[in-house]
Design a protein around this motif. Structure first.
Motif, PDB file in Angstrom:
ATOM      1  N   UNK A  49       0.853  -1.183   0.000  1.00  0.00           N
ATOM      2  CA  UNK A  49       0.000   0.000   0.000  1.00  0.00           C
ATOM      3  C   UNK A  49       0.895   1.240   0.000  1.00  0.00           C
ATOM      4  N   UNK A  50       0.267   2.392   0.140  1.00  0.00           N
ATOM      5  CA  UNK A  50       1.027   3.638   0.085  1.00  0.00           C
ATOM      6  C   UNK A  50       1.970   3.780   1.276  1.00  0.00           C
ATOM      7  N   UNK A  51       1.523   3.361   2.455  1.00  0.00           N
ATOM      8  CA  UNK A  51       2.391   3.459   3.634  1.00  0.00           C
ATOM      9  C   UNK A  51       3.578   2.499   3.517  1.00  0.00           C
ATOM     10  N   UNK A  52       3.339   1.335   2.934  1.00  0.00           N
ATOM     11  CA  UNK A  52       4.443   0.414   2.705  1.00  0.00           C
ATOM     12  C   UNK A  52       5.473   0.985   1.747  1.00  0.00           C
ATOM     13  N   UNK A  53       4.991   1.673   0.723  1.00  0.00           N
ATOM     14  CA  UNK A  53       5.930   2.296  -0.210  1.00  0.00           C
ATOM     15  C   UNK A  53       6.681   3.451   0.449  1.00  0.00           C
ATOM     16  N   UNK A  54       6.024   4.157   1.350  1.00  0.00           N
ATOM     17  CA  UNK A  54       6.708   5.215   2.093  1.00  0.00           C
ATOM     18  C   UNK A  54       7.872   4.644   2.902  1.00  0.00           C
ATOM     19  N   UNK A  55       7.652   3.515   3.539  1.00  0.00           N
ATOM     20  CA  UNK A  55       8.722   2.877   4.317  1.00  0.00           C
ATOM     21  C   UNK A  55       9.867   2.443   3.402  1.00  0.00           C
ATOM     22  N   UNK A  56       9.524   1.901   2.240  1.00  0.00           N
ATOM     23  CA  UNK A  56      10.560   1.478   1.288  1.00  0.00           C
ATOM     24  C   UNK A  56      11.372   2.677   0.809  1.00  0.00           C
ATOM     25  N   UNK A  57      10.702   3.782   0.539  1.00  0.00           N
ATOM     26  CA  UNK A  57      11.411   4.987   0.109  1.00  0.00           C
ATOM     27  C   UNK A  57      12.323   5.522   1.217  1.00  0.00           C
ATOM     28  N   UNK A  58      11.865   5.439   2.454  1.00  0.00           N
ATOM     29  CA  UNK A  58      12.705   5.886   3.576  1.00  0.00           C
ATOM     30  C   UNK A  58      13.955   5.021   3.680  1.00  0.00           C
ATOM     31  N   UNK A  59      13.789   3.714   3.509  1.00  0.00           N
ATOM     32  CA  UNK A  59      14.943   2.811   3.543  1.00  0.00           C
ATOM     33  C   UNK A  59      15.928   3.155   2.432  1.00  0.00           C
ATOM     34  N   UNK A  60      15.408   3.455   1.256  1.00  0.00           N
ATOM     35  CA  UNK A  60      16.288   3.813   0.142  1.00  0.00           C
ATOM     36  C   UNK A  60      17.064   5.094   0.437  1.00  0.00           C
ATOM     37  N   UNK A  61      16.386   6.099   0.959  1.00  0.00           N
ATOM     38  CA  UNK A  61      17.067   7.358   1.273  1.00  0.00           C
ATOM     39  C   UNK A  61      18.105   7.169   2.378  1.00  0.00           C
ATOM     40  N   UNK A  62      17.778   6.352   3.366  1.00  0.00           N
ATOM     41  CA  UNK A  62      18.738   6.090   4.444  1.00  0.00           C
ATOM     42  C   UNK A  62      19.979   5.385   3.898  1.00  0.00           C
TER      43      UNK A  62
END
Length: 208
Positions: A49-62
């Motif tokens: 879902x959208x929140x799951x993609x937000x977490x994935x994007x945060x991991x990528x930026x980190x």
């Protein structure tokens, strides 16, 4: 003889420690690159879902921030940087640092545009890429990621050079060039000051 033996032992210990730094640097950089490749490839499939993609994007930026931080820390902890040649190292690795920072900015912009479009809908949609600006930035970010991978891997291999972690003839030559350049600049400044004072004296004599 004893001091020479101690110096030889210290150099041998240093040479045995350096490969560990090589492996840590290479493995961490390769791991972070693999994580970023996986996210760029499968983020649309991994996000439920959208929140799951937000977490994935945060991991990528980190991961990108950690990669940049790791590169800067490794540059600052080299023997060359501690010897006072930090500007030289920054010039040598500025390509990788600039590319990584620009890639981080691209990722943040693309992620923000995608999430803004998807948070406006109650369901997880793929119509965010129908907008030309989102699709264009998405393609640019994916294309630029190849340059980011190349720059970080290139920096990792260059930092694996033993000359960066111990005193060597290469470093001594750099110091000699720097000393000669400083001496030449000082002599040029002194000659310029001398010619200026001579010109002032001549002008004063002409006035008198």
């Amino acid at each position: 003889m004893r001091s020479q033996l101690i110096d030889t032992q210290q150099q041998q210990q240093l040479s045995t420690m350096i490969p560990v730094r090589y492996r840590i640097l290479l493995y961490l950089n390769i791991f972070l690159i693999i994580v970023d490749i996986c996210i760029n490839t499968f983020d649309e499939f991994l996000a439920p879902n959208t929140f799951g993609q937000l977490i994935i994007f945060i991991i990528q930026d980190v991961c990108i921030v950690l990669s940049i931080t790791l590169l800067i820390v490794m540059v600052l902890t080299t023997y060359v940087a501690q010897a006072g040649l930090l500007c030289l190292l920054l010039r040598m690795f500025r390509f990788s640092i600039i590319v990584a920072c620009f890639y981080l900015a691209l990722c943040a912009v693309v992620q923000a545009l995608i999430l803004v479009e998807r948070f406006q809908e109650s369901t997880f949609i793929t119509s965010a890429f129908l907008k030309p600006q989102v699709l264009a930035l998405y393609v640019v970010q994916r294309t630029f990621s190849v340059l980011y991978y190349y720059g970080m891997k290139r920096a990792a291999y260059r930092l694996s050079d033993p000359h960066f972690y111990q005193s060597s003839k290469w470093l001594q030559n750099l110091w000699e060039k720097r000393r000669m350049a400083a001496t030449g600049a000082a002599m040029h400044a002194n000659s310029a000051a001398g010619s200026t004072s001579t010109a002032l004296r001549c002008s004063c004599c002409e006035i008198l």
